[in-house]
Each structure stands twice: as structure tokens, then as C-alpha cells.
Write an enzyme that holds these catalytic residues in place. Structure first.
Site, PDB file in Angstrom:
ATOM      1  N   LYS A  47       0.760  -1.166   0.045  1.00 11.84           N
ATOM      2  CA  LYS A  47       0.054   0.088   0.035  1.00 11.84           C
ATOM      3  C   LYS A  47       0.744   1.117   0.091  1.00 11.84           C
ATOM      4  O   LYS A  47       1.412   1.543   1.027  1.00 11.84           O
ATOM      5  CB  LYS A  47      -1.075  -0.041   1.096  1.00 11.84           C
ATOM      6  CG  LYS A  47      -2.051   1.229   1.117  1.00 11.84           C
ATOM      7  CD  LYS A  47      -2.150   1.764   2.642  1.00 11.84           C
ATOM      8  CE  LYS A  47      -1.861   3.342   2.600  1.00 11.84           C
ATOM      9  NZ  LYS A  47      -2.205   4.037   1.528  1.00 11.84           N
ATOM     10  N   GLU A  82       9.292  17.262  14.833  1.00 20.09           N
ATOM     11  CA  GLU A  82       9.531  17.081  13.407  1.00 20.09           C
ATOM     12  C   GLU A  82       8.575  18.292  12.698  1.00 20.09           C
ATOM     13  O   GLU A  82       7.314  18.092  12.735  1.00 20.09           O
ATOM     14  CB  GLU A  82       9.243  15.820  13.131  1.00 20.09           C
ATOM     15  CG  GLU A  82       9.750  15.637  11.593  1.00 20.09           C
ATOM     16  CD  GLU A  82       9.559  14.001  11.204  1.00 20.09           C
ATOM     17  OE1 GLU A  82       8.568  13.459  11.154  1.00 20.09           O
ATOM     18  OE2 GLU A  82      10.507  13.366  10.452  1.00 20.09           O
ATOM     19  N   CYS A  86      13.447  12.328   6.253  1.00 20.37           N
ATOM     20  CA  CYS A  86      13.108  11.761   7.786  1.00 20.37           C
ATOM     21  C   CYS A  86      14.506  12.166   8.272  1.00 20.37           C
ATOM     22  O   CYS A  86      14.646  12.291   9.408  1.00 20.37           O
ATOM     23  CB  CYS A  86      13.004  10.432   7.787  1.00 20.37           C
ATOM     24  SG  CYS A  86      13.923   9.542   6.614  1.00 20.37           S
ATOM     25  N   GLU A 115       9.860   2.549  10.652  1.00 23.10           N
ATOM     26  CA  GLU A 115      10.568   3.656  10.707  1.00 23.10           C
ATOM     27  C   GLU A 115       9.935   4.803  10.701  1.00 23.10           C
ATOM     28  O   GLU A 115       9.087   5.265   9.747  1.00 23.10           O
ATOM     29  CB  GLU A 115      11.426   3.418   9.296  1.00 23.10           C
ATOM     30  CG  GLU A 115      12.532   2.344   9.399  1.00 23.10           C
ATOM     31  CD  GLU A 115      13.530   2.344  10.319  1.00 23.10           C
ATOM     32  OE1 GLU A 115      13.873   3.483  10.873  1.00 23.10           O
ATOM     33  OE2 GLU A 115      14.451   1.641  10.649  1.00 23.10           O
TER      34      GLU A 115
HETATM   35  P1  NDP Z   1       1.968   8.846   7.566  1.00 21.19           P
HETATM   36  O1  NDP Z   1       2.181   7.918   8.652  1.00 21.19           O
HETATM   37  O2  NDP Z   1       0.963   9.754   7.306  1.00 21.19           O
HETATM   38  O3  NDP Z   1       1.507   7.519   6.109  1.00 21.19           O
HETATM   39  C1  NDP Z   1       2.464   6.697   6.004  1.00 21.19           C
HETATM   40  C2  NDP Z   1       1.566   5.621   5.204  1.00 21.19           C
HETATM   41  O4  NDP Z   1       0.893   5.020   6.322  1.00 21.19           O
HETATM   42  C3  NDP Z   1       0.828   5.924   4.209  1.00 21.19           C
HETATM   43  O5  NDP Z   1       0.713   4.903   3.424  1.00 21.19           O
HETATM   44  C4  NDP Z   1      -0.508   6.135   4.739  1.00 21.19           C
HETATM   45  O6  NDP Z   1      -1.841   6.082   3.856  1.00 21.19           O
HETATM   46  C5  NDP Z   1      -0.606   4.717   5.666  1.00 21.19           C
HETATM   47  N1  NDP Z   1      -1.655   5.026   6.867  1.00 21.19           N
HETATM   48  C6  NDP Z   1      -2.291   6.123   7.369  1.00 21.19           C
HETATM   49  N2  NDP Z   1      -3.042   5.692   8.357  1.00 21.19           N
HETATM   50  C7  NDP Z   1      -2.778   4.313   8.695  1.00 21.19           C
HETATM   51  C8  NDP Z   1      -3.278   3.398   9.299  1.00 21.19           C
HETATM   52  N3  NDP Z   1      -4.382   3.945  10.336  1.00 21.19           N
HETATM   53  N4  NDP Z   1      -3.157   2.316   9.327  1.00 21.19           N
HETATM   54  C9  NDP Z   1      -2.110   1.827   8.373  1.00 21.19           C
HETATM   55  N5  NDP Z   1      -1.584   2.661   7.583  1.00 21.19           N
HETATM   56  C10 NDP Z   1      -1.859   3.988   7.615  1.00 21.19           C
HETATM   57  O7  NDP Z   1       3.181   9.385   7.174  1.00 21.19           O
HETATM   58  P2  NDP Z   1       3.684  10.280   5.621  1.00 21.19           P
HETATM   59  O8  NDP Z   1       3.139   9.786   4.674  1.00 21.19           O
HETATM   60  O9  NDP Z   1       3.241  11.738   6.172  1.00 21.19           O
HETATM   61  O10 NDP Z   1       5.101  10.284   5.917  1.00 21.19           O
HETATM   62  C11 NDP Z   1       5.927  11.450   6.554  1.00 21.19           C
HETATM   63  C12 NDP Z   1       6.459  10.757   7.613  1.00 21.19           C
HETATM   64  O11 NDP Z   1       7.209   9.703   7.309  1.00 21.19           O
HETATM   65  C13 NDP Z   1       7.478  11.536   8.420  1.00 21.19           C
HETATM   66  O12 NDP Z   1       7.188  11.409   9.918  1.00 21.19           O
HETATM   67  C14 NDP Z   1       8.766  10.987   8.201  1.00 21.19           C
HETATM   68  O13 NDP Z   1       9.810  11.124   9.203  1.00 21.19           O
HETATM   69  C15 NDP Z   1       8.719   9.423   8.128  1.00 21.19           C
HETATM   70  N6  NDP Z   1       9.804   8.983   7.435  1.00 21.19           N
HETATM   71  C16 NDP Z   1      10.734   8.096   8.249  1.00 21.19           C
HETATM   72  C17 NDP Z   1      11.561   7.574   7.441  1.00 21.19           C
HETATM   73  C18 NDP Z   1      12.573   6.554   8.160  1.00 21.19           C
HETATM   74  O14 NDP Z   1      13.075   5.522   7.544  1.00 21.19           O
HETATM   75  N7  NDP Z   1      12.679   6.550   9.461  1.00 21.19           N
HETATM   76  C19 NDP Z   1      11.963   7.590   6.048  1.00 21.19           C
HETATM   77  C20 NDP Z   1      10.926   8.445   5.243  1.00 21.19           C
HETATM   78  C21 NDP Z   1       9.836   9.055   6.193  1.00 21.19           C
HETATM   79  P3  NDP Z   1      -2.419   7.400   3.486  1.00 21.19           P
HETATM   80  O15 NDP Z   1      -1.166   7.642   2.270  1.00 21.19           O
HETATM   81  O16 NDP Z   1      -3.596   6.982   2.676  1.00 21.19           O
HETATM   82  O17 NDP Z   1      -2.672   8.386   4.572  1.00 21.19           O
END
Ligand code: NDP
Length: 512
Positions: free
Chosen positions: A194, A404, A303, A269
Site C-alpha cells: 500500500k 519534526e 526523515c 521507521e
Molecule cells: P503517514 O504516517 O501519514 O503515512 C504513512 C503511510 O501509512 C501511508 O501509506 C498512509 O496512507 C498509511 N496509513 C495512514 N493511516 C494508517 C493506518 N491507520 N493504518 C495503516 N496505515 C496507515 O506518514 P507520511 O506519509 O506523512 O510520511 C511522513 C513521515 O514519514 C514523516 O514523519 C517522516 O519522518 C517519516 N519517514 C521516516 C523514514 C525513516 O526511515 N525513519 C523515512 C521517510 C519518512 P495514506 O497515504 O493513505 O494516508
């Protein structure tokens, strides 16, 4: 069903712009299928919100079930495919990604907002990872161990888990799926994937290329939809054996908690608040360049972005002047236009978050050095553009020093000593990446001892990493084994211990 909306991106100056699909389709059991979704989300270009790059289905839970069941059905044959044979598909995938790198980079730039050159950098990283993981196809193995008993062979082997769910964010929509899908596949798992709803186009092209590389139907299944439905349904599906998640702390905590309720293997992560520490003996120009690169690259939406510069007082004025100079040279605009070095925030939500933090910084009394506003005139009128922003005089307790932001915003925190720098650097909930600028080898190694981050850079920016090296964080940044490098295979495998007795006699006792 809503009418699909596609506005073809206008042929402005700069790179060629690929034509988006009208609608995105799920890929289940080797077939591209229209979703029966009642709701769809437009894929809006963040640089120009008048441009819509097709509609994403918000798939219902029943389609998640179909995707997981397809992966479960494909598992026995994929598990029994020898790892070097699985790896050949990955090598072909890497080659196809490389062949299409310009097209993919343009898509990434259009839907996520990274510049073309940043997008190519991300894709190059994805290629390296897929190639590295393909190589692991010839190395996945266990240990042979001595036995306490005569003529007994003890060994371990790594076996695939079954169906794994892969849930990814929008900020690295090519690299992150690749760094999860490649180890999962080479280890013999099948996948329900997903992607983030904001970046469906890159996900579609990646899976099309994987199909072209010869992956059997059902081994990877792509399912679009809202996190709260599709993501949640994956985490709760009985046939899913593990979840590899990258995203926000809020959602990651939810995924981890829900997974724990059924003892699911979960890898998260999450966020970062990465410090770059500048000591008084540092090469200040090098430190300033690295700071600007880490703070403003990808519009701060990494990130591993540098969001805090922790600087020894005696060199802080000079350092701040240098960083200001680099910030003011950043060219903000359409990520596919020539000469642009920083694109927009990814969407209205993220844009608002960044602007809100600019208000918070002002309220907390941070001293604005440069930037601090949205850009909304002329070429910036229809996009989510923010000026590269630097605040000085930030204190460790301020929200902009702790939370963040995920935007092009740098906080400079002045400290008196190396010890204070380390204490401030560690005084956040996150622990992903850090950087130290110094020429003092003793303090360098002491920093490595004391800093609470999973990745440490010395005299290089907080961003970046290599495919063969583990990637991930400590504390609030994550749980589960590291990604990338050979350790990535551990998450996607179960360790089995085997005792083979070849005495041909009844075993009576242990060594006592
Ligand atoms: P989100 O947590 O909003 O979304 C991440 C994924 O989770 C998306 O596919 C989202 O779907 C999905 N999701 C949302 N709600 C649920 C749920 N209830 N159950 C399961 N899956 C769900 O993060 P962002 O996309 O906004 O990404 C940014 C974040 O990612 C930042 O905090 C960043 O730091 C972190 N990040 C961390 C990295 C690391 O390696 N440490 C690397 C890159 C980013 P949908 O898009 O449909 O909302």
C-alpha cells in the site's frame, strides 16, 4: 463513482512531462483491476494545484482481502523458487528502473515535488538497493554450529514469513518501496503493498516495471486506498505475517500497537529531528554547505533532514552568516523547471503544518535570520511554496527544537561546550541521524559513543546513506530490525534451527 479528473500538465519550460493515467488501478494476482471504490482522491501536483494527475481509488476492505489472498496463493511457488532465481528478476527490475530513470524522475517531481535532480538521486538509490538485495539472493544463509552430541549436525536457516504487508510514505515514493520490496522478495515472501495516497503514479510505474521484469502474478499486489481503511485492513488481516511500515510516529505507533495485539512481526521507521553539531575547530564553510543541503534539500521533507544546527558559541555568528548565504541562494519553484533547486511542500496539509510552525517559532521568540514566509506571487501562485527559513537563538525547550516540522526550516541552537552540544542533540524523542563537524579525532569518537542516533555522519551531512549499510533509528524513530544492508533480510525471514542426528542410534542423554 466520481468522474475522473485529469489535467494534462502544461508544457512549461524545463523537463518533458509524462502523461498521467486517468485513474489508478490496483494490481492483484497479476492483473490491473479497476477498483469498485465509491470514493477517489485526485493526485494533485503540489507545484501547481490546477494540475491533477489522475484519480486514486480509495479501495474498500474487500479489495484488500483479494490482494492478500492473491499473495497467499502465490506464496508456495515463490517460496520454492531458488533465491538466485528470484534475484534474477530483481536484477532485471533494477535495469528497467535505470532505463526509465528520466521518466520516473519526472513523475516523482510532478506528484511529490522534489526537483528533477533530487528525484534522480532518489531513483539511483533505489537502483543500488535493488541490485544489492539481488546479490543477497546468493548469500541468504544461516550458521553451522557445533553440537554437544556425537555425530549431530546443528544448523540454522532463514525462511520466508509468507505474506508481508508493506506500507510506505510519500516522501521517498520510489526508494522506500524498493528498499522494502527487494529484501522481502529475495527472501521468498509475497507482498501486499500500500503506497501513500499522495504518490500513486510512482507506485504504479514501479510495479509495472516489476511485472515487465518477469515477476509471477500474485507475488506482489498493489492496493491503493486510505491508510485508515486499506492500511488498517492489512494490519488486521489474518493471512498477513508481518508489516513493514515507514511513516509518521502517530500512525506507526498505531500500527505497532495493533500488530502487537496479534503478535505480528512489525517494523516501523518513523520521524526524525536530526542534529548537525558544529565544533569550534570545524571547517565552517563545509558545515554550512552540509547544513543547507540537509535542511532545504527535498524541501526539508526527509526523515534524515537537518532540522537543528547545534553550534559552539564562539563560531556561531560566522556559521549563521554562511548558512544564511546558502539559504538565500536556493531557487524555489517548479521542480521540473530549469535552475530550480527546491520544490514545494507535498500538499496542503503539510504546507499548513510548516506555516503553522513558522508562527510557533515567532511566538516562541526565535530570531528569524532568513525566510519565514510562504511564496505566493507569480510562478509560486498555485503551489505550496515556502521560503528556506533559518531561526537563530533557538533554545532546546522550544517546540521548533523538539518537533519534526518536515519543511525547509532550520533551528540554530547555540551551546557553550562539546558536552552541552551532545546533551542538547540527545534531548529529543527521535534518534535517526546526526552529524558532527570537527577535526578533533578524540571528540569525534566520543560523539560516536554518546550520540543517540542510528546513523552518525562525521564531516558529512545528516542525509544520505548507502545500500549496503543498515539504515534506521533509535528511540522514537523506530522499532524492529534495521532496513537496508544485509540485516534487512532478518526482518523478512524466520530463523529455523535444525538438529540432525546421524548416529542411527537412540539418543539417551545430553552431555551430563
Ligand atoms: P503517514 O504516517 O501519514 O503515512 C504513512 C503511510 O501509512 C501511508 O501509506 C498512509 O496512507 C498509511 N496509513 C495512514 N493511516 C494508517 C493506518 N491507520 N493504518 C495503516 N496505515 C496507515 O506518514 P507520511 O506519509 O506523512 O510520511 C511522513 C513521515 O514519514 C514523516 O514523519 C517522516 O519522518 C517519516 N519517514 C521516516 C523514514 C525513516 O526511515 N525513519 C523515512 C521517510 C519518512 P495514506 O497515504 O493513505 O494516508
Amino acid at each position: 463513482m466520481a468522474t475522473p479528473t485529469v489535467t494534462t500538465p502544461k508544457a512549461a519550460a524545463g523537463r518533458p512531462r509524462p502523461t498521467p493515467p486517468k485513474q489508478y488501478r490496483n494490481y492483484i494476482a497479476g492483473k490491473w483491476l479497476d477498483s469498485a471504490a465509491e470514493r477517489r482522491a485526485p493526485n494533485v501536483s503540489p507545484a501547481d494545484t490546477r494540475v491533477t494527475l489522475g484519480d486514486v481509488p480509495l479501495s474498500p476492505a474487500a479489495e484488500v482481502d483479494a490482494a492478500v489472498l492473491a499473495a497467499a496463493a502465490a506464496f508456495p511457488a515463490w517460496r520454492d523458487t531458488p533465491p538466485p532465481v528470484r534475484a534474477r528478476i530483481l536484477y532485471r527490475w533494477a535495469a528497467l528502473i535505470e532505463k526509465h530513470i528520466d521518466e520516473l524522475a519526472a513523475i516523482l517531481a510532478l506528484e511529490e515535488g522534489k526537483t528533477f535532480s533530487e528525484s534522480k538521486g532518489e531513483i539511483a538509490k533505489a537502483i543500488n538497493i535493488v541490485e544489492f538485495m539481488a546479490g543477497e539472493g546468493r548469500r541468504i544463509g544461516g550458521d553451522t554450529l557445533p553440537s554437544e552430541l556425537p555425530r549431530t549436525f546443528v544448523y540454522t536457516l532463514k525462511q520466508p514469513l509468507g505474506v508481508v504487508a508493506i506500507i510506505t510514505p510519500w516522501n521517498f515514493p520510489v526508494a522506500i518501496p524498493c528498499w522494502k520490496i527487494a529484501p522481502a522478495l529475495v527472501a521468498g515472501n509475497t507482498i501486499a503493498f500500500k503506497p501513500a495516497t499522495l504518490t500513486p503514479w510512482t507506485a504504479q510505474r514501479l510495479i509495472e516495471l516489476l511485472e515487465e521484469a518477469g515477476l509471477p502474478g500474485g507475488v506482489v499486489n498493489l492496493i491503493y486506498g486510505a491508510g485508515s481503511t486499506v492500511g488498517d485492513a492489512l494490519v488486521h488481516h489474518k493471512a498477513v505475517r508481518a508489516v513493514s511500515f515507514t511513516g509518521s510516529n502517530e500512525v506507526g505507533t498505531h500500527v505497532y500497537t495493533e500488530g502487537a495485539k496479534r503478535l505480528l512481526k512489525v517494523q516501523c521507521e518513523l520521524g526524525g529531528k536530526n542534529p548537525l553539531v558544529v565544533l569550534e575547530d570545524a571547517d565552517l564553510e563545509l558545515a554550512a554547505v552540509a547544513t543547507a543541503q540537509g535542511a532545504f534539500g527535498s524541501s526539508g521533507q526527509r526523515c534524515t533532514a537537518t532540522s537543528r544546527a547545534i553550534v559552539i558559541d564562539q563560531v556561531a555568528d560566522q556559521f549563521v552568516d554562511l548558512v544564511r548565504g546558502h539559504a538565500q541562494k536556493v531557487v524555489v519553484g517548479d521542480p521540473l523547471a530549469d535552475g530550480v533547486t527546491m520544490g514545494p511542500s507535498v500538499d496542503g496539509g503539510q504546507f499548513k503544518t510548516v506555516l503553522d510552525y513558522l508562527g510557533v517559532a515567532q511566538g516562541e521568540g526565535a530570531k528569524l535570520v532568513t525566510g519565514g514566509k510562504r511564496l505566493s506571487e507569480g510562478a509560486h501562485e498555485h503551489g505550496f511554496f515556502v521560503e528556506p527559513t533559518v531561526y537563530d537563538g533557538v533554545t532546546p525547550g522550544m517546540r521548533i527544537a523538539k518537533e519534526e516540522i518536515f519543511g525547509p526550516v532550520l533551528s540554530v541552537i547555540r551551546v557553550k561546550s562539546f558536552e552541552e552540544a551532545v546533551e542538547v542533540a540527545n534531548d529529543v524523542e527521535f534518534g535517526l541521524s546526526s552529524s558532527l563537524y570537527t577535526n578533533d579525532v578524540n571528540r569525534m569518537y566520543r560523539f560516536v559513543d554518546l550520540i543517540e542516533t542510528g546513523i552518525v555522519h562525521v564531516n558529512s551531512p545528516t542525509v544520505g546513506g548507502e545500500a549496503q549499510a543498515p539504515f534506521g533509528g533509535m528511540k522514537g524513530t523506530g522499532v524492529g530490525t534495521r532496513e537496508q544492508g544485509k540485516v534487512a533480510i532478518d526482518f523478512f525471514t524466520e530463523l529455523k534451527t535444525v538438529y540432525a542426528d546421524y548416529t542411527g542410534t537412540k539418543r539417551t542423554s545430553n552431555i551430563y
